[in-house]
Design a protein around this motif. Structure first.
Motif, PDB file in Angstrom:
ATOM      1  N   THR A 276      52.767  74.083  -4.418  1.00  0.00           N
ATOM      2  CA  THR A 276      51.811  73.683  -3.375  1.00  0.00           C
ATOM      3  C   THR A 276      50.907  74.834  -2.937  1.00  0.00           C
ATOM      4  OG1 THR A 276      53.435  74.162  -1.636  1.00  0.00           O
ATOM      5  CG2 THR A 276      53.354  71.900  -2.482  1.00  0.00           C
ATOM      6  N   THR A 277      51.065  75.998  -3.543  1.00  0.00           N
ATOM      7  CA  THR A 277      50.218  77.142  -3.201  1.00  0.00           C
ATOM      8  C   THR A 277      48.762  76.814  -3.493  1.00  0.00           C
ATOM      9  OG1 THR A 277      52.028  78.594  -3.886  1.00  0.00           O
ATOM     10  CG2 THR A 277      49.858  79.609  -3.554  1.00  0.00           C
ATOM     11  N   PRO A 278      47.846  77.047  -2.541  1.00  0.00           N
ATOM     12  CA  PRO A 278      46.431  76.758  -2.795  1.00  0.00           C
ATOM     13  C   PRO A 278      45.925  77.481  -4.047  1.00  0.00           C
ATOM     14  CG  PRO A 278      46.791  77.276  -0.485  1.00  0.00           C
ATOM     15  CD  PRO A 278      48.067  77.592  -1.190  1.00  0.00           C
ATOM     16  N   ALA A 279      45.261  76.751  -4.921  1.00  0.00           N
ATOM     17  CA  ALA A 279      44.677  77.336  -6.124  1.00  0.00           C
ATOM     18  C   ALA A 279      43.163  77.295  -6.012  1.00  0.00           C
ATOM     19  CB  ALA A 279      45.128  76.565  -7.364  1.00  0.00           C
ATOM     20  N   ILE A 280      42.524  78.412  -6.304  1.00  0.00           N
ATOM     21  CA  ILE A 280      41.063  78.467  -6.312  1.00  0.00           C
ATOM     22  C   ILE A 280      40.618  78.476  -7.757  1.00  0.00           C
ATOM     23  CG2 ILE A 280      39.034  79.749  -5.587  1.00  0.00           C
ATOM     24  CD1 ILE A 280      40.644  80.932  -3.336  1.00  0.00           C
TER      25      ILE A 280
END
Length: 422
Positions: A276-280
């Protein structure tokens, strides 16, 4: 990170000097596309971004513009050319072209070899009717193209890549593409996401390694801790590199993936790891292929040097783009990938040439007008300032935007433009 060709390598091209006209239409009868294009074209916006006059049809002798693009080979982006031609057809039919004269493209397509860049440059230089050259995103032929032109004629770069595009003589990049994301991700991580630690992964090919090195430096310059891991360029399993980079515990993940295969592998790894870590990621990861494979676009943050076609746009530029393409491009024309860059470049070219005026168009006058062009760029940076980017004299702006996808068609702009000239 906004283009699928981030390689610093160069190769070549095969030239052609003809371009079939795209389907024509009118602003009042334009149909609706699958992307929800409005039926009526906003002529006020058209005039604003072209320097033309609404309701005027171009006639008489044409204004010839050279157009260089990469298509016909393993890496092929015909949508840039199609969109540029659709824009020109609309400008000619409804905005008076250039000072009342129609725009005509003479094209030169890069296919596969660096030497072809030289051939293309020689042909466009030899054509005395051409005083401006528009360039699409190139990962081959760029070195020989710019070396041969050598500032003799102005080049308007609609989609710049790292390397020769950033330093070429008498060249003006209206969209920094990958370079914009490279320079914008660091400030976004710090100021918007408030990130303290970031995981970066990239393929082990020279191009991705070079890009990752710049990304790592720019993120670390913001005081953010970076853990960086590589993976074999051909790998479709990204679980190991994500794990090694500490993606589970990081505040954000910055994956250097810019192909459909790479984006799919990333989405698969996120799903399998329940990550769930934000990915850019690059906006090119928002593909129909991924949507069909996973049932929806991944809930990531997408960087873009152009306005998103999915998110709400209060400026109405994306509606304008869709409406013109619905009326003037072939049926089912590609609207994504590199099409917005080609469309935008055609409008910038028209603005510059209209500023000069038909009777005064030559390489010298067009060069001066291009150098003084400050925007706004249709679908792109609200302002330009050539010479303002250190060590990259051709770049007019490093503006980039970020869009967060919430799922079920909900795209949200995450802040405004970053790094646009003041």
């Amino acid at each position: 990170m906004t283009t699928r060709r981030l390689s610093l390598a160069a190769a070549g091209l095969t030239c052609t000097i003809t371009l079939a006209a795209c389907a024509n239409g009118t602003s009042d009868t334009a149909g609706t596309s699958e992307s929800g294009a409005p039926k009526k074209i906003d002529s006020t916006l058209g005039a604003t971004f072209s320097g033309g006059k609404s309701g005027t049809k171009a006639t008489g002798a044409p204004v010839t513009i050279g157009l260089v693009n990469q298509q016909g080979g393993a890496v092929s982006d015909p949508e840039f050319t199609v969109a540029a031609q659709a824009a020109a057809d609309y400008i000619n039919a409804e905005l008076g072209g250039v000072d009342g004269h129609p725009i005509k493209f003479k094209t030169c397509y890069i296919v596969s070899s660096e030497e072809q860049g030289q051939v293309c440059a020689q042909r466009l230089l030899a054509d005395k009717s051409i005083s401006l050259i528009v360039q699409g995103g190139l990962n081959v032929g760029t070195q020989s193209l710019h070396r041969t032109i050598d500032g003799e004629k102005p080049v308007l770069i609609g989609q710049a890549n790292p390397g020769p595009d950033t330093v070429a003589a008498n060249s003006y990049a209206t969209n920094a593409s990958a370079l914009a994301s490279i320079n914008g991700v660091g400030p976004y991580l710090k100021d918007t996401l408030k990130a303290k630690s970031v995981a970066i992964i990239s393929g082990d090919n020279p191009g991705d390694l070079a890009i990752a090195k710049i990304f790592k430096g720019n993120v670390e310059a913001q005081g953010i801790k970076v853990t960086y891991t590589t993976f074999p360029a051909s790998s479709t399993d990204l679980i190991s590199p994500l794990t090694a980079a500490g993606a589970q515990k990081a505040d954000a993940v910055v994956p250097i993936v810019v192909t459909a295969t790479g984006c799919t592998a990333l989405a698969k790894a996120y799903q399998q790891m329940s990550l769930t870590t934000p990915a850019i990621v690059a906006n090119l990861c928002a593909t129909d292929q991924i949507k069909k494979a996973f049932g929806d676009y991944p809930k990531w943050i997408y960087s873009s040097s152009t306005l998103s076609l999915q998110a709400a746009d209060t400026t109405k530029q994306t509606d304008f783009y869709k409406a013109v393409m619905a009326a003037y491009a072939p049926k089912n024309a590609e609207l994504e990938i590199n099409a917005p860059y080609g469309f935008s470049a055609a409008f910038s070219a028209a603005t510059i040439l209209n500023k000069v005026g038909y009777g005064k168009i030559n390489a010298k006058s067009v060069s001066a007008a291009a150098r003084q062009y400050t925007g706004p760029v249709l679908l792109g940076s609200p302002t330009l300032d050539f010479g303002s980017v250190a060590h990259n004299p051709t770049i007019g702006s490093l503006a980039v935007r970020f869009y967060k996808y919430e799922g079920n068609g909900d795209w949200q702009a995450s802040g405004d433009w970053i790094n646009a000239p003041k």
